[in-house]
Design an enzyme around this catalytic site. Structure first.
Site, PDB file in Angstrom:
ATOM      1  N   HIS A 268      -0.632   5.266   7.345  1.00 49.16           N
ATOM      2  CA  HIS A 268      -1.779   4.489   7.231  1.00 49.16           C
ATOM      3  C   HIS A 268      -2.591   4.414   8.386  1.00 49.16           C
ATOM      4  CE1 HIS A 268       1.306   2.576   9.817  1.00 49.16           C
ATOM      5  NE2 HIS A 268       0.329   1.597  10.051  1.00 49.16           N
TER       6      HIS A 268
ATOM      7  N   ARG B 200      15.802   2.269  15.783  1.00 46.88           N
ATOM      8  CA  ARG B 200      14.511   2.281  16.606  1.00 46.88           C
ATOM      9  C   ARG B 200      13.915   0.877  16.487  1.00 46.88           C
ATOM     10  NH1 ARG B 200       9.053   3.925  15.292  1.00 46.88           N
ATOM     11  NH2 ARG B 200       8.107   4.388  17.305  1.00 46.88           N
TER      12      ARG B 200
ATOM     13  N   HIS C 276      -1.314   7.093  10.898  1.00 48.08           N
ATOM     14  CA  HIS C 276      -0.233   7.357  11.850  1.00 48.08           C
ATOM     15  C   HIS C 276       1.010   6.756  10.809  1.00 48.08           C
ATOM     16  CE1 HIS C 276      -1.790   3.326  12.508  1.00 48.08           C
ATOM     17  NE2 HIS C 276      -0.707   2.880  12.891  1.00 48.08           N
TER      18      HIS C 276
HETATM   19  C1  LIG Z   1      -2.838  -6.725   8.839  1.00 47.94           C
HETATM   20  C2  LIG Z   1      -1.664  -6.053   8.822  1.00 47.94           C
HETATM   21  C3  LIG Z   1      -1.162  -5.607   7.672  1.00 47.94           C
HETATM   22  C4  LIG Z   1       0.216  -4.604   8.144  1.00 47.94           C
HETATM   23  C5  LIG Z   1       0.462  -5.614   9.229  1.00 47.94           C
HETATM   24  C6  LIG Z   1      -0.819  -5.608   9.932  1.00 47.94           C
HETATM   25  C7  LIG Z   1      -1.555  -4.410  10.663  1.00 47.94           C
HETATM   26  C8  LIG Z   1      -0.706  -3.114   9.921  1.00 47.94           C
HETATM   27  C9  LIG Z   1      -0.618  -3.297   8.361  1.00 47.94           C
HETATM   28  C10 LIG Z   1       0.514  -2.250   7.893  1.00 47.94           C
HETATM   29  C11 LIG Z   1       1.780  -2.113   8.932  1.00 47.94           C
HETATM   30  C12 LIG Z   1      -0.060  -0.921   7.503  1.00 47.94           C
HETATM   31  C13 LIG Z   1       1.341  -0.146   6.768  1.00 47.94           C
HETATM   32  C14 LIG Z   1       1.878  -0.766   5.423  1.00 47.94           C
HETATM   33  C15 LIG Z   1       2.231  -2.217   5.845  1.00 47.94           C
HETATM   34  C16 LIG Z   1       2.332  -3.138   4.478  1.00 47.94           C
HETATM   35  C17 LIG Z   1       3.439  -2.190   6.550  1.00 47.94           C
HETATM   36  O1  LIG Z   1       4.461  -1.270   6.241  1.00 47.94           O
HETATM   37  O2  LIG Z   1       4.012  -3.128   7.112  1.00 47.94           O
HETATM   38  C18 LIG Z   1       1.065  -3.125   6.580  1.00 47.94           C
HETATM   39  C19 LIG Z   1       1.226  -4.397   7.136  1.00 47.94           C
HETATM   40  C20 LIG Z   1       1.241  -5.517   6.244  1.00 47.94           C
HETATM   41  O3  LIG Z   1       0.556  -5.438   5.278  1.00 47.94           O
HETATM   42  O4  LIG Z   1       2.198  -6.455   6.188  1.00 47.94           O
HETATM   43  O1  LIG Z   2       6.642   1.457  14.970  1.00 51.46           O
HETATM   44  C1  LIG Z   2       5.854   2.413  15.086  1.00 51.46           C
HETATM   45  O2  LIG Z   2       5.789   3.484  15.828  1.00 51.46           O
HETATM   46  C2  LIG Z   2       4.357   2.289  14.066  1.00 51.46           C
HETATM   47  C3  LIG Z   2       4.483   0.853  13.621  1.00 51.46           C
HETATM   48  C4  LIG Z   2       3.065   1.002  12.949  1.00 51.46           C
HETATM   49  O3  LIG Z   2       2.189   1.759  12.755  1.00 51.46           O
HETATM   50  C5  LIG Z   2       2.685  -0.643  12.607  1.00 51.46           C
HETATM   51  O4  LIG Z   2       3.382  -1.501  12.379  1.00 51.46           O
HETATM   52  O5  LIG Z   2       1.519  -0.671  12.069  1.00 51.46           O
HETATM   53 FE   LIG Z   3       0.276   1.161  12.262  1.00 51.17          FE
END
Ligand SMILES: C=C1C[C@]23C[C@H]1CC[C@H]2[C@]1(C)CCC[C@@](C)(C(=O)O)[C@H]1[C@@H]3C(=O)O
Ligand SMILES: O=C(O)CCC(=O)C(=O)O
Ligand SMILES: [Fe+2]
Length: 379
Positions: A249, A315, A305
């Site tokens: 993402h 982790r 990433h």
């Molecule tokens: C506004 C946000 C949505 C998420 C948390 C913050 C910034 C990063 C987003 C996220 C980490 C991107 C990957 C998918 C996600 C669903 C996750 O895996 O946590 C995303 C977060 C979210 O929507 O809760």
């Molecule tokens: O835990 C990590 O190294 C990355 C987490 C991340 O990309 C996020 O929370 O958006």
């Molecule tokens: Fe991220």
């Protein structure tokens, strides 16, 4: 839409139309203490072949940007740091900073408190349970939110505001959701967020200089930021090559400041390849998100990433997501727009993009592109 399973009235095509809908599946509980030891994992955690990780990606060696001189007011050091920041942001959108001015003990305490939070019994963590439709709280994977490509993680997210009327938001969050015994947690993370906000504003100055905009422009824009702090816990997994801690993402937010523990698992996509960013306790990993990409009118890249898991060591990471005050218009400075550089995105507010990622689209590598389509459809 990519908010796997969540019903939406949008007509943007779903990423994977074959995915089952949530209401056709059995509810799933992510209990790390049980799942960590299982030799087979529930299918909801198995990612498609195209997204399955390479757990041991080659390391990417990145220069550490020393902020010491800049933070002590040396203009030559500021020029040097801004040049390095600019180069990294044009290429892939991330960099590492050292001598960042954040107290080592504060960082160590933030990790210690995170360890003790995730070690709590599930019922205690659930005092802060994130409710459907809410942005904050404790989430054990996202079993209630998505039904496929589930992330192998637990998270605790809370809001931080730099607005002078919200000086104790984090502190109050812990008191109100977890109770009086967590007052110290609240104080610690309040302080940690304040330091992250200060560091972000410094980095905003460097970004302004590097983009040829005034040093004050982005600092002022984010001075009253309304940001998100997230604690990430990735339990061990016996099938780490089938799942992901956080899928590929770009952060929809503006700037992310991440501190990872000593285990490793963060990977960035550079030159068409996934590369590992090895842990360095003295450094913060900083990356550009979609909102800053829009603010820079596409000059700086939002960094792609993901986080992989492993079978040996759990982790943890601390992520501060800098966001503008929710109703502020996200619009690039005039210096960055001309006939050769037309607008990459119409004006929007962070409130709109946050709503999009929480209600209509699961953030991934195409969030900004899909958000633009959504804006066109809804206007
Ligand atoms: C506004 C946000 C949505 C998420 C948390 C913050 C910034 C990063 C987003 C996220 C980490 C991107 C990957 C998918 C996600 C669903 C996750 O895996 O946590 C995303 C977060 C979210 O929507 O809760
Ligand atoms: O835990 C990590 O190294 C990355 C987490 C991340 O990309 C996020 O929370 O958006
Ligand atoms: Fe991220």
């Amino acid at each position: 839409m990519a908010l796997d399973c969540i019903k939406t009235n949008l007509s943007i095509p779903h990423h994977n139309p074959k995915e089952e809908r949530k209401d056709e599946q059995k509810p799933l509980v992510f209990d790390a203490r049980v799942l960590s030891h299982q030799s087979s994992i529930p299918q909801q955690f198995i990612w498609p072949d195209t997204e399955k990780p390479k757990v041991n990606a080659p390391e990417l060696l990145v220069p550490l940007i020393d902020l010491g001189g800049f933070l002590s007011g040396d203009p030559v050091a500021a020029m040097e740091a801004s040049k390095l920041v600019g180069e990294a942001c044009q290429k892939h959108g991330f960099f590492l900073v050292v001598n960042h001015g954040v107290d080592e003990k504060l960082i160590a305490d933030a990790h210690r408190y995170m360890d003790s939070f995730f070690e709590l019994p599930l019922s205690e963590k659930q005092k802060a349970q994130r409710k459907i439709g809410e942005h904050w709280g404790y989430a054990s994977s996202f079993t209630g939110r998505f039904c496929s490509k589930l992330p192998w993680k637990e998270t605790l997210s809370f809001r931080y505001s730099a607005d002078k009327n919200s000086v104790k938001l984090v502190q109050d969050y812990f008191l109100n959701t977890m109770g009086d015994n967590y007052a110290e947690f609240g104080k610690l993370y309040q302080r940690y967020c304040e330091c992250m906000s200060t560091l972000s504003l410094g980095i905003m100055e460097l970004l302004g200089i590097s983009l040829g905009v005034s040093k004050a422009h982005f600092r002022e824009f984010f001075e009253d930021n309304d940001s998100i702090m997230r604690l990430n816990y990735y339990p061990t997994c016996q099938k780490p090559d089938l799942t992901l801690g956080t899928g590929p993402h770009c952060d929809p937010t503006s700037l992310t400041i991440l501190h990872q523990d000593q285990v490793g698992g963060l990977q960035v996509f550079v030159d068409d390849e996934w590369r590992s960013i090895n842990p360095n306790s003295k450094a913060f990993v900083v990356n550009i998100g979609d909102t800053f990409m829009a603010l820079s009118n596409g000059k700086y890249k939002s960094c792609l990433h993901r986080a992989v898991v492993n079978s040996v060591a759990q982790r943890k990471s601390l992520a501060f997501f800098l966001c503008p005050k929710s109703d502020k218009m996200v619009t690039p400075p005039t210096e960055l727009v001309d006939s050769c550089n037309p607008r990459i995105c119409p004006d929007f507010t962070w409130a709109m993009l946050l709503e999009f990622t929480q209600k209509h689209y699961r953030a991934d590598m195409k969030t900004l592109e899909m958000f633009k389509k959504w804006l066109q459809q809804t206007n």
